[in-house]
Design a protein around this motif. Structure first.
Motif, PDB file in Angstrom:
ATOM      1  N   GLY A  44       0.800  -1.222   0.000  1.00  0.00           N
ATOM      2  CA  GLY A  44       0.000   0.000   0.000  1.00  0.00           C
ATOM      3  C   GLY A  44       0.826   1.261   0.000  1.00  0.00           C
ATOM      4  O   GLY A  44       0.270   2.370   0.092  1.00  0.00           O
ATOM      5  N   ALA A  45       2.135   1.135  -0.109  1.00  0.00           N
ATOM      6  CA  ALA A  45       2.998   2.319  -0.167  1.00  0.00           C
ATOM      7  C   ALA A  45       2.717   3.102  -1.443  1.00  0.00           C
ATOM      8  O   ALA A  45       2.333   2.536  -2.468  1.00  0.00           O
ATOM      9  N   VAL A  46       2.898   4.403  -1.364  1.00  0.00           N
ATOM     10  CA  VAL A  46       2.734   5.263  -2.539  1.00  0.00           C
ATOM     11  C   VAL A  46       4.109   5.508  -3.139  1.00  0.00           C
ATOM     12  O   VAL A  46       5.029   5.958  -2.450  1.00  0.00           O
ATOM     13  N   LEU A  47       4.240   5.213  -4.417  1.00  0.00           N
ATOM     14  CA  LEU A  47       5.534   5.252  -5.096  1.00  0.00           C
ATOM     15  C   LEU A  47       5.800   6.648  -5.648  1.00  0.00           C
ATOM     16  O   LEU A  47       5.870   6.882  -6.849  1.00  0.00           O
ATOM     17  N   GLY A  48       5.920   7.589  -4.725  1.00  0.00           N
ATOM     18  CA  GLY A  48       6.143   8.980  -5.091  1.00  0.00           C
ATOM     19  C   GLY A  48       4.855   9.749  -5.222  1.00  0.00           C
ATOM     20  O   GLY A  48       4.637  10.761  -4.568  1.00  0.00           O
ATOM     21  N   THR A  49       3.996   9.297  -6.086  1.00  0.00           N
ATOM     22  CA  THR A  49       2.656   9.863  -6.243  1.00  0.00           C
ATOM     23  C   THR A  49       1.748   8.744  -6.717  1.00  0.00           C
ATOM     24  O   THR A  49       2.204   7.707  -7.180  1.00  0.00           O
ATOM     25  N   ALA A  50       0.452   8.941  -6.582  1.00  0.00           N
ATOM     26  CA  ALA A  50      -0.507   7.914  -6.995  1.00  0.00           C
ATOM     27  C   ALA A  50      -1.771   8.581  -7.490  1.00  0.00           C
ATOM     28  O   ALA A  50      -2.102   9.708  -7.115  1.00  0.00           O
ATOM     29  N   LEU A  51      -2.489   7.850  -8.322  1.00  0.00           N
ATOM     30  CA  LEU A  51      -3.707   8.363  -8.926  1.00  0.00           C
ATOM     31  C   LEU A  51      -4.901   8.064  -8.021  1.00  0.00           C
ATOM     32  O   LEU A  51      -5.090   6.932  -7.587  1.00  0.00           O
ATOM     33  N   TYR A  52      -5.698   9.082  -7.757  1.00  0.00           N
ATOM     34  CA  TYR A  52      -6.910   8.895  -6.958  1.00  0.00           C
ATOM     35  C   TYR A  52      -8.008   8.301  -7.831  1.00  0.00           C
ATOM     36  O   TYR A  52      -8.343   8.852  -8.879  1.00  0.00           O
ATOM     37  N   ALA A  53      -8.564   7.169  -7.397  1.00  0.00           N
ATOM     38  CA  ALA A  53      -9.631   6.511  -8.145  1.00  0.00           C
ATOM     39  C   ALA A  53     -10.945   6.616  -7.392  1.00  0.00           C
ATOM     40  O   ALA A  53     -10.977   6.650  -6.155  1.00  0.00           O
ATOM     41  N   ASP A  54     -12.037   6.677  -8.139  1.00  0.00           N
ATOM     42  CA  ASP A  54     -13.365   6.573  -7.543  1.00  0.00           C
ATOM     43  C   ASP A  54     -13.744   5.114  -7.340  1.00  0.00           C
ATOM     44  O   ASP A  54     -14.491   4.774  -6.430  1.00  0.00           O
ATOM     45  N   LEU A  55     -13.233   4.261  -8.211  1.00  0.00           N
ATOM     46  CA  LEU A  55     -13.524   2.830  -8.174  1.00  0.00           C
ATOM     47  C   LEU A  55     -12.281   2.082  -8.622  1.00  0.00           C
ATOM     48  O   LEU A  55     -11.663   2.439  -9.627  1.00  0.00           O
ATOM     49  N   THR A  56     -11.917   1.050  -7.864  1.00  0.00           N
ATOM     50  CA  THR A  56     -10.861   0.139  -8.285  1.00  0.00           C
ATOM     51  C   THR A  56     -11.495  -1.226  -8.501  1.00  0.00           C
ATOM     52  O   THR A  56     -12.193  -1.735  -7.617  1.00  0.00           O
ATOM     53  N   VAL A  57     -11.257  -1.798  -9.673  1.00  0.00           N
ATOM     54  CA  VAL A  57     -11.774  -3.127  -9.986  1.00  0.00           C
ATOM     55  C   VAL A  57     -10.593  -4.091  -9.937  1.00  0.00           C
ATOM     56  O   VAL A  57      -9.754  -4.101 -10.838  1.00  0.00           O
ATOM     57  N   ALA A  58     -10.510  -4.865  -8.862  1.00  0.00           N
ATOM     58  CA  ALA A  58      -9.435  -5.840  -8.719  1.00  0.00           C
ATOM     59  C   ALA A  58      -9.665  -6.986  -9.695  1.00  0.00           C
ATOM     60  O   ALA A  58     -10.782  -7.480  -9.828  1.00  0.00           O
ATOM     61  N   THR A  59      -8.636  -7.409 -10.381  1.00  0.00           N
ATOM     62  CA  THR A  59      -8.751  -8.509 -11.335  1.00  0.00           C
ATOM     63  C   THR A  59      -8.270  -9.796 -10.681  1.00  0.00           C
ATOM     64  O   THR A  59      -7.165  -9.855 -10.151  1.00  0.00           O
ATOM     65  N   GLY A  60      -9.101 -10.803 -10.713  1.00  0.00           N
ATOM     66  CA  GLY A  60      -8.780 -12.076 -10.071  1.00  0.00           C
ATOM     67  C   GLY A  60      -9.126 -12.044  -8.604  1.00  0.00           C
ATOM     68  O   GLY A  60     -10.175 -12.533  -8.173  1.00  0.00           O
ATOM     69  N   LEU A  61      -8.264 -11.431  -7.805  1.00  0.00           N
ATOM     70  CA  LEU A  61      -8.469 -11.268  -6.368  1.00  0.00           C
ATOM     71  C   LEU A  61      -7.850  -9.939  -5.954  1.00  0.00           C
ATOM     72  O   LEU A  61      -6.856  -9.503  -6.546  1.00  0.00           O
TER      73      LEU A  61
END
Length: 549
Positions: free
Chosen positions: A181-198
């Motif tokens: 869950g670390a942020v690699l310098g910066t990260a994109l804010y999402a409204d929805l994340t769809v995990a693929t598989g698990l």
């Protein structure tokens, strides 16, 4: 819901291919699942503008599948390609071109002008830039893209509201490390994340959790049985409901067990009250507070809680004679909670050492044929015989961390440790905790042979046999003194009712979090007190038990 680490997910995908699936088929399933979730968020897709950010790997391939399905549903789709090459070998890219989907290379947009204009006209952004497995800071050109998307969304929220444009991340938001869950310098804010598989652990760990938005799942047809023991479970209401102990109509107080709580000191008398009340509100039949006589007189106390005065030393700490009084009584109890507000006086440390049989030096190894009997045998320990299952919290853990070789000498599978990160770090003798806390908690539980509950915005529970649970229950209303004491007491109360160490920890964490959510919803996030949790615990249990009639 299972949660799977990056390496485990790759093994699952490889196992699926070896069982007859294809990489192209897995990508099609993943992209189709993401597209379906995106359409739910987007509403009527006809004429809606979609910008798909496409990276170089499999995550970018998933994004191309999403782009194709959204185009076929009637959306106006454009691709923004970052370092993706080899269209001649990329069937999904070729299908996008056959449909006439607009595309633009990030390399041809050094000042991000094209991206900025496109974002201003976009209803939905699909983030398929990176996916799982990234461990280094983002490349500057990729970081600039992420920063620009975030900036346009911030500006748009001022004029058009927070939902323009929507961002759907494929598997993970770009810039969030998948395991830690670390942020690699910066990260994109999402409204929805769809995990693929698990879903991956980084979607539940902070700070990454703040970037994921809502979570959905695009299931893949992959065999999971070989890795079940290595996966974590999400602690859900259904899981917690299955753990609730029965309450038969012909029960009496003895049916629900008894708990002894050793807690409190002159500085922290309230911790004793909160732990005792937590045990009682979680359903224990009888709760006894054991402590120094002066502290018992100071602590606010439930009238239903009995007391066991113990000999005291200086300044209200447990005295040298306390162990004898404690030992006579505690063997009649089904559960013990030790540590909340107990203090760290020398005499209290001696009490903990002696109670757990840690006051004798480790047996020296025999060397040669002429070692003395004194070297082969430890001195007699004063450990309390038949010590009940124990929740060790707060100062109980801090004192334990000062004792050499404690993990080798404590009886295995006898304790629930409930540390916050600082206490956990002291037990591990580390200056700082590794980023991948789930892996560290699992390893610690296996090595120590005890159940470990690492408290935090996301709480992690691990058993010695490798089982792990993730409780996604961040709540600022719980960020106040004393809430951990309530949790320790609640777990002790559930142990008294016959639950196993792991099940009591799991149910206690769930009830504590759900009660905290009720407090937040009723009172807000500021100004709440640990005591506000107490009347909500039985209400939470009632709602959980009868949620489905």
């Amino acid at each position: 819901m299972k949660i799977v680490a990056t390496a485990e997910m790759r093994r699952l995908e490889q196992a699926a291919v070896e069982a007859g699936a294809t990489w192209e088929g897995l990508m099609e399933h993943a992209g189709l699942g993401v597209a379906r979730e995106a359409l739910r968020y987007l509403g009527d897709p006809v004429g809606r503008r979609v910008l798909v950010l496409v990276g170089p790997g499999n995550n970018g391939g998933d994004g191309l599948v999403v782009a194709r399905h959204l185009h076929d549903a009637g959306s106006v789709v454009a691709l923004y390609l970052w370092r993706r090459q080899g269209v001649e070998h990329d069937a999904n890219w070729q299908q996008c071109r056959q449909r006439g989907i607009i595309e633009h290379e990030a390399a041809h947009d050094p000042d991000l002008h094209w991206l900025t204009v496109a974002l201003d006209r976009t209803d939905l952004v699909v983030d398929a830039l990176l996916g799982m497995g990234a461990s280094r800071y983002l490349d500057p050109s990729l970081a600039a893209i992420v920063a620009q998307v975030n900036a346009v969304r911030r500006q748009a929220s001022v004029t058009t509201g927070p939902q323009h444009p929507l961002v759907v991340a494929v598997d993970l938001p770009t810039g969030v490390q998948s395991d830690s869950g670390a942020v690699l310098g910066t990260a994109l804010y999402a409204d929805l994340t769809v995990a693929t598989g698990l879903p991956k652990p980084g979607l539940f760990a902070y700070p990454g959790r703040m970037y994921r938005g809502h979570l959905a799942l695009a299931e893949l047809e992959i065999p999971t049985h070989d890795l079940e023991a290595l996966m974590s479970d999400l602690l859900t209401a259904a899981y917690a409901r299955s753990l609730l102990p029965e309450r038969p109509l012909d029960a009496h107080k003895g049916s629900f067990g008894n708990v002894m709580v050793v807690a409190g000191s002159l500085r922290y008398p309230g911790a004793a009250f909160l732990a005792c009340a937590g045990a009682a509100r979680a359903g224990a039949g009888l709760v006894t507070l054991a402590g120094a006589r002066t502290v018992l007189g100071m602590a606010a106390r439930l009238p239903e809680v009995t007391v066991l005065p113990l000999a005291e030393g200086d300044w209200g700490a447990l005295g040298p004679a306390a162990l004898e009084e404690f030992g006579k009584e505690v063997t009649g109890y089904k559960a013990l909670v030790l540590g909340p507000g107990l203090g760290q006086a020398d005499s209290t440390r001696a009490f903990v050492e002696r109670a757990f049989g840690l006051d004798t030096p480790k047996t020296k190894p025999r060397v040669g044929f002429f070692s003395s009997s004194a070297e082969e045998q430890p001195s007699t320990s004063s450990a309390v015989p038949s010590l009940p299952l124990t929740v060790l919290d707060a100062d109980g853990l801090n004192l334990l961390a000062t004792i050499d070789d404690w993990s080798e000498r404590l009886p295995k599978e006898h304790f629930v440790f409930t540390p916050h990160p600082g206490e956990f770090r002291r037990l591990l003798k580390l200056e700082s905790l590794p980023e991948d806390r789930l892996a560290v908690v699992r390893e610690a539980a296996e090595r120590w042979g005890q159940v470990v509950v690492l408290k935090g915005a996301t709480t992690l529970i691990a058993a010695p046999d490798g089982r792990t649970l993730v409780h996604d229950g961040a709540n600022p209303a719980l960020a106040t003194a004393g809430t951990g004491d309530v949790l320790a007491g609640a777990i002790g109360g559930l142990l008294a009712q016959g639950l196993s160490l792991y099940d009591a920890a799991a149910l206690g964490v769930y009830l504590h979090g759900a009660a905290g959510a009720r407090v937040r919803d009723d009172m807000g996030e500021m100004g709440t007190l640990a005591g506000d949790l107490l009347p909500e615990l039985p209400r939470t249990i009632k709602d959980l038990r009868y949620a489905h009639g």
